[in-house]
Design a protein around this motif. Structure first.
Motif, PDB file in Angstrom:
ATOM      1  N   ASP A 256      20.927 -76.900   7.499  1.00  0.00           N
ATOM      2  CA  ASP A 256      19.857 -77.832   6.901  1.00  0.00           C
ATOM      3  C   ASP A 256      18.775 -78.192   7.915  1.00  0.00           C
ATOM      4  O   ASP A 256      17.739 -77.866   7.625  1.00  0.00           O
ATOM      5  CB  ASP A 256      20.366 -78.694   5.935  1.00  0.00           C
ATOM      6  N   PHE A 257      19.263 -78.602   8.930  1.00  0.00           N
ATOM      7  CA  PHE A 257      18.481 -79.743   9.904  1.00  0.00           C
ATOM      8  C   PHE A 257      17.578 -78.602  10.588  1.00  0.00           C
ATOM      9  O   PHE A 257      16.297 -78.609  10.601  1.00  0.00           O
ATOM     10  CB  PHE A 257      19.346 -80.365  10.849  1.00  0.00           C
TER      11      PHE A 257
ATOM     12  N   GLN B 110      24.386 -59.710  -7.859  1.00  0.00           N
ATOM     13  CA  GLN B 110      24.290 -60.496  -6.687  1.00  0.00           C
ATOM     14  C   GLN B 110      23.193 -61.314  -6.698  1.00  0.00           C
ATOM     15  O   GLN B 110      22.122 -60.724  -6.957  1.00  0.00           O
ATOM     16  CB  GLN B 110      24.496 -59.639  -5.412  1.00  0.00           C
ATOM     17  N   VAL B 111      23.269 -62.527  -6.416  1.00  0.00           N
ATOM     18  CA  VAL B 111      22.370 -63.413  -6.295  1.00  0.00           C
ATOM     19  C   VAL B 111      22.056 -63.977  -4.699  1.00  0.00           C
ATOM     20  O   VAL B 111      23.063 -64.494  -4.432  1.00  0.00           O
ATOM     21  CB  VAL B 111      22.703 -64.729  -7.286  1.00  0.00           C
ATOM     22  N   ASP B 112      21.300 -63.748  -4.049  1.00  0.00           N
ATOM     23  CA  ASP B 112      21.173 -63.826  -2.732  1.00  0.00           C
ATOM     24  C   ASP B 112      20.023 -65.009  -2.511  1.00  0.00           C
ATOM     25  O   ASP B 112      19.031 -65.186  -2.937  1.00  0.00           O
ATOM     26  CB  ASP B 112      20.400 -62.637  -2.057  1.00  0.00           C
ATOM     27  N   LEU B 113      20.625 -66.171  -1.877  1.00  0.00           N
ATOM     28  CA  LEU B 113      19.696 -67.237  -1.692  1.00  0.00           C
ATOM     29  C   LEU B 113      20.025 -67.815  -0.240  1.00  0.00           C
ATOM     30  O   LEU B 113      21.004 -67.493   0.525  1.00  0.00           O
ATOM     31  CB  LEU B 113      20.546 -68.629  -2.215  1.00  0.00           C
ATOM     32  N   ALA B 114      18.722 -68.096   0.377  1.00  0.00           N
ATOM     33  CA  ALA B 114      18.528 -68.270   1.858  1.00  0.00           C
ATOM     34  C   ALA B 114      18.004 -69.492   1.948  1.00  0.00           C
ATOM     35  O   ALA B 114      17.059 -70.019   1.422  1.00  0.00           O
ATOM     36  CB  ALA B 114      17.876 -67.254   2.517  1.00  0.00           C
ATOM     37  N   LEU B 115      18.400 -70.514   2.783  1.00  0.00           N
ATOM     38  CA  LEU B 115      17.937 -71.796   3.013  1.00  0.00           C
ATOM     39  C   LEU B 115      16.502 -71.921   3.363  1.00  0.00           C
ATOM     40  O   LEU B 115      15.521 -72.560   3.072  1.00  0.00           O
ATOM     41  CB  LEU B 115      18.769 -72.642   4.106  1.00  0.00           C
ATOM     42  N   LEU B 116      16.202 -70.830   4.142  1.00  0.00           N
ATOM     43  CA  LEU B 116      14.843 -70.799   4.925  1.00  0.00           C
ATOM     44  C   LEU B 116      13.785 -70.557   3.682  1.00  0.00           C
ATOM     45  O   LEU B 116      12.619 -71.036   3.485  1.00  0.00           O
ATOM     46  CB  LEU B 116      14.545 -69.708   6.104  1.00  0.00           C
ATOM     47  N   ASP B 117      14.219 -69.340   2.847  1.00  0.00           N
ATOM     48  CA  ASP B 117      13.543 -69.154   1.609  1.00  0.00           C
ATOM     49  C   ASP B 117      13.140 -70.241   0.800  1.00  0.00           C
ATOM     50  O   ASP B 117      12.091 -70.620   0.193  1.00  0.00           O
ATOM     51  CB  ASP B 117      14.109 -68.027   0.723  1.00  0.00           C
ATOM     52  N   VAL B 118      14.055 -71.143   0.616  1.00  0.00           N
ATOM     53  CA  VAL B 118      14.022 -72.143  -0.278  1.00  0.00           C
ATOM     54  C   VAL B 118      13.099 -73.114   0.536  1.00  0.00           C
ATOM     55  O   VAL B 118      12.503 -74.003  -0.254  1.00  0.00           O
ATOM     56  CB  VAL B 118      15.486 -72.758  -0.566  1.00  0.00           C
ATOM     57  N   THR B 119      13.229 -73.494   1.539  1.00  0.00           N
ATOM     58  CA  THR B 119      12.497 -74.412   2.283  1.00  0.00           C
ATOM     59  C   THR B 119      10.846 -73.931   2.202  1.00  0.00           C
ATOM     60  O   THR B 119      10.093 -74.761   1.642  1.00  0.00           O
ATOM     61  CB  THR B 119      12.728 -74.496   3.701  1.00  0.00           C
ATOM     62  N   ALA B 120      10.567 -72.823   2.197  1.00  0.00           N
ATOM     63  CA  ALA B 120       9.252 -72.309   2.014  1.00  0.00           C
ATOM     64  C   ALA B 120       8.833 -72.437   0.736  1.00  0.00           C
ATOM     65  O   ALA B 120       7.767 -72.915   0.380  1.00  0.00           O
ATOM     66  CB  ALA B 120       9.257 -70.761   2.436  1.00  0.00           C
ATOM     67  N   ALA B 121       9.704 -72.020  -0.211  1.00  0.00           N
ATOM     68  CA  ALA B 121       9.180 -72.439  -1.730  1.00  0.00           C
ATOM     69  C   ALA B 121       8.993 -73.746  -2.101  1.00  0.00           C
ATOM     70  O   ALA B 121       7.978 -73.903  -2.993  1.00  0.00           O
ATOM     71  CB  ALA B 121      10.540 -71.579  -2.478  1.00  0.00           C
ATOM     72  N   THR B 122       9.703 -74.633  -1.566  1.00  0.00           N
ATOM     73  CA  THR B 122       9.458 -76.121  -1.919  1.00  0.00           C
ATOM     74  C   THR B 122       8.545 -76.729  -0.884  1.00  0.00           C
ATOM     75  O   THR B 122       8.380 -77.994  -1.287  1.00  0.00           O
ATOM     76  CB  THR B 122      10.987 -76.704  -1.862  1.00  0.00           C
TER      77      THR B 122
ATOM     78  N   VAL C   7      18.043 -87.064   3.527  1.00  0.00           N
ATOM     79  CA  VAL C   7      19.102 -86.334   3.044  1.00  0.00           C
ATOM     80  C   VAL C   7      18.876 -84.858   3.302  1.00  0.00           C
ATOM     81  O   VAL C   7      17.989 -84.379   3.741  1.00  0.00           O
ATOM     82  CB  VAL C   7      19.345 -86.443   1.452  1.00  0.00           C
ATOM     83  N   ALA C   8      20.070 -84.133   3.391  1.00  0.00           N
ATOM     84  CA  ALA C   8      19.877 -82.545   3.608  1.00  0.00           C
ATOM     85  C   ALA C   8      19.225 -81.804   2.368  1.00  0.00           C
ATOM     86  O   ALA C   8      20.067 -80.990   1.805  1.00  0.00           O
ATOM     87  CB  ALA C   8      21.289 -82.090   3.695  1.00  0.00           C
ATOM     88  N   LEU C   9      18.281 -82.337   2.092  1.00  0.00           N
ATOM     89  CA  LEU C   9      17.402 -81.664   1.071  1.00  0.00           C
ATOM     90  C   LEU C   9      17.164 -80.382   0.816  1.00  0.00           C
ATOM     91  O   LEU C   9      17.173 -79.617  -0.279  1.00  0.00           O
ATOM     92  CB  LEU C   9      15.898 -82.291   1.050  1.00  0.00           C
ATOM     93  N   THR C  10      17.295 -79.362   2.084  1.00  0.00           N
ATOM     94  CA  THR C  10      17.081 -78.158   1.933  1.00  0.00           C
ATOM     95  C   THR C  10      18.583 -77.368   1.225  1.00  0.00           C
ATOM     96  O   THR C  10      18.520 -76.634   0.503  1.00  0.00           O
ATOM     97  CB  THR C  10      16.970 -77.494   3.263  1.00  0.00           C
ATOM     98  N   ASP C  11      19.650 -78.085   1.753  1.00  0.00           N
ATOM     99  CA  ASP C  11      20.969 -77.532   1.166  1.00  0.00           C
ATOM    100  C   ASP C  11      20.804 -77.978  -0.443  1.00  0.00           C
ATOM    101  O   ASP C  11      21.305 -77.035  -1.145  1.00  0.00           O
ATOM    102  CB  ASP C  11      21.892 -78.475   1.897  1.00  0.00           C
ATOM    103  N   ILE C  12      20.455 -79.186  -0.780  1.00  0.00           N
ATOM    104  CA  ILE C  12      20.487 -79.699  -1.996  1.00  0.00           C
ATOM    105  C   ILE C  12      19.556 -78.666  -2.908  1.00  0.00           C
ATOM    106  O   ILE C  12      20.022 -78.158  -4.126  1.00  0.00           O
ATOM    107  CB  ILE C  12      19.959 -81.041  -2.287  1.00  0.00           C
ATOM    108  N   MET C  13      18.282 -78.405  -2.448  1.00  0.00           N
ATOM    109  CA  MET C  13      17.415 -77.411  -3.264  1.00  0.00           C
ATOM    110  C   MET C  13      18.259 -76.242  -3.335  1.00  0.00           C
ATOM    111  O   MET C  13      17.880 -75.332  -4.426  1.00  0.00           O
ATOM    112  CB  MET C  13      16.268 -77.478  -2.712  1.00  0.00           C
TER     113      MET C  13
ATOM    114  N   GLY D  46       9.003 -75.539   8.427  1.00  0.00           N
ATOM    115  CA  GLY D  46       7.791 -76.342   8.229  1.00  0.00           C
ATOM    116  C   GLY D  46       8.148 -77.550   7.529  1.00  0.00           C
ATOM    117  O   GLY D  46       7.073 -78.422   7.773  1.00  0.00           O
ATOM    118  N   LEU D  47       8.905 -78.194   6.998  1.00  0.00           N
ATOM    119  CA  LEU D  47       9.226 -79.224   6.400  1.00  0.00           C
ATOM    120  C   LEU D  47       8.852 -80.452   7.415  1.00  0.00           C
ATOM    121  O   LEU D  47       8.362 -81.503   6.894  1.00  0.00           O
ATOM    122  CB  LEU D  47      10.558 -79.290   5.785  1.00  0.00           C
ATOM    123  N   MET D  48       9.519 -80.474   8.535  1.00  0.00           N
ATOM    124  CA  MET D  48       9.466 -81.420   9.362  1.00  0.00           C
ATOM    125  C   MET D  48       8.117 -81.440   9.740  1.00  0.00           C
ATOM    126  O   MET D  48       7.500 -82.724  10.409  1.00  0.00           O
ATOM    127  CB  MET D  48      10.352 -81.412  10.496  1.00  0.00           C
TER     128      MET D  48
END
Length: 393
Positions: free
Chosen positions: A146-147, A205-217, A175-181, A154-156
């Motif tokens: 997450d960190f 299959q459902v493919d989730l990436a922390l980096l993708d989620v960070t960009a999306a949010t 909080v570890a927001l990227t993990d939560i999201m 880009g979140l930081m």
């Protein structure tokens, strides 16, 4: 009957994103079996203090971190390195609806637990993979946390005080927001795949990436760049698109002012006995207030310094101008609104009958969330492997 009653979820994940997804499914009624390493279990079991105290008041074996993301599940210890363990997991997956895993890319295949392998025996399986960078792309094999991903995504860069101000510099979210999201997006993907399975009869299959989620949010911040071609910067507690929408210092402490439209700003100007502010062409519309924030914000700050925060909050509420206190965690969890909404839940645990957890925010009118199990002790349900492990949960 719960919303997801009868849904079988095999949770092979650990730490936060995957367990957050499976906990949400458990809250909604799914039958969730959490697989853990013998002896050590999920990494977060050791992420203390604080700990759930034992009867002697000493440090217990369950960390508060583990407790926040594992309620509603059964814990079974299986050695994934062994042939017997792999066979046990394959048998469990053969009768599951959903598998959630966060192995490094390629690792599950070494154990015969990848999607192609498991779907041969169970074509209806929904298989959710959570990694730092996804199943494809140049960074797919890289571990992600997450960190790290908050920084790379880009979140930081938009979190923290502005350059030139005290304490300036990029900051991670508290909080570890990227993990939560990522866990929440995983739930959306899983439920979408289950809905599609009702029509097709097959899983996917459902493919989730922390980096993708960070960009999306990144939401409006990313859109500001893509549309305006201006790189967003840190603004502390201020907002890039709305003014005034930030913290202000009252005489005793800071509070939040969140003026979301022009009529609210007019009310604010009247309350402050500065009606000329809302009549000034520079400030009448939000776009003008954003363009002239360096002029407007100091004027407002001078006004708010004259009274205590509680006085301002009472006046602002009466005037219909959104505002609120900056609560500590203790203050937030004691907010009467959260208490009234049932967000603090007593969930008795074998080591602490008074264990409290933060509840699930989803409110369903007919099939409400239920909290049937406290977070499990390590291997507490190993005996369930005998007979039908997916039987009565």
């Amino acid at each position: 009957m719960s919303a997801l009653d009868g849904l079988r979820v095999l949770d092979l994940s650990r730490v936060l994103a995957g367990p957050w997804a499976s906990q949400t499914l458990a809250d909604l009624g799914a039958n969730v079996i959490k697989i853990e390493r013998p002896v050590s279990g999920d990494d977060t079991r050791g992420w203390g203090p604080p700990w759930l105290s034992d009867d002697a008041g000493q440090g217990g074996t369950e960390s508060a971190y583990f407790l926040c993301t594992n309620r509603g599940k059964r814990s079974i210890c299986i050695d994934i390195q062994s042939a017997d363990g792999q066979k046990q997991l394959q048998d469990l997956a053969a009768n599951a609806d959903v598998v959630i895993e966060n192995f490094k890319v390629g690792a599950a295949a070494r154990y015969g637990l990848d999607y192609p392998s498991l779907s041969r025996d169970n074509p209806k399986l929904i298989y959710c993979s959570i990694t730092g960078f996804g199943q494809t792309g140049p960074l797919a094999a890289r571990p992600g946390y997450d960190f790290l991903v908050q920084a790379m995504g880009g979140l930081m860069s938009v979190t923290g005080e502005a350059d030139g101000r005290p304490g300036a510099g990029p900051q991670k979210v508290g909080v570890a927001l990227t993990d939560i999201m990522t866990g929440l997006y995983a739930n959306i993907g899983i439920l979408a795949a289950l809905a599609e399975r009702e029509r097709s009869g097959v899983g996917q299959q459902v493919d989730l990436a922390l980096l993708d989620v960070t960009a999306a949010t990144l939401a409006n911040q990313a859109s500001n760049f893509l549309v305006g071609e201006v790189t967003p910067t840190r603004l502390g507690n201020a907002h890039p698109n709305i003014v005034p929408y930030q913290s202000f210092a009252a005489r005793d402490r800071e509070f939040i002012l969140a003026v979301g439209n022009d009529s609210q700003f007019a009310k604010l100007a009247t309350l402050l006995e500065r009606p000329e502010l809302s009549e000034d062409s520079c400030f009448t519309k939000n776009a003008g207030r954003v363009a002239h924030r360096e002029t407007l914000v100091p004027l407002l700050a001078d006004c708010f310094a004259s009274r205590d925060a509680a006085q301002w909050l009472a006046l602002l509420e009466a005037a219909g101008v959104p505002a609120g206190p900056i609560n500590s965690i203790a203050e937030a969890l004691s907010e009467p609104q959260l208490v009234a909404r049932g967000m603090i839940v007593n969930l008795p645990h074998p080591d602490n009958a008074d264990l409290k957890v933060v509840g699930n925010p989803i409110k369903l009118s007919r099939t409400p969330v239920a909290y049937g199990r406290p977070p499990p002790r390590l291997g507490e349900h190993d005996g369930d492997l005998i007979g039908d492990p997916w039987g009565d949960a």
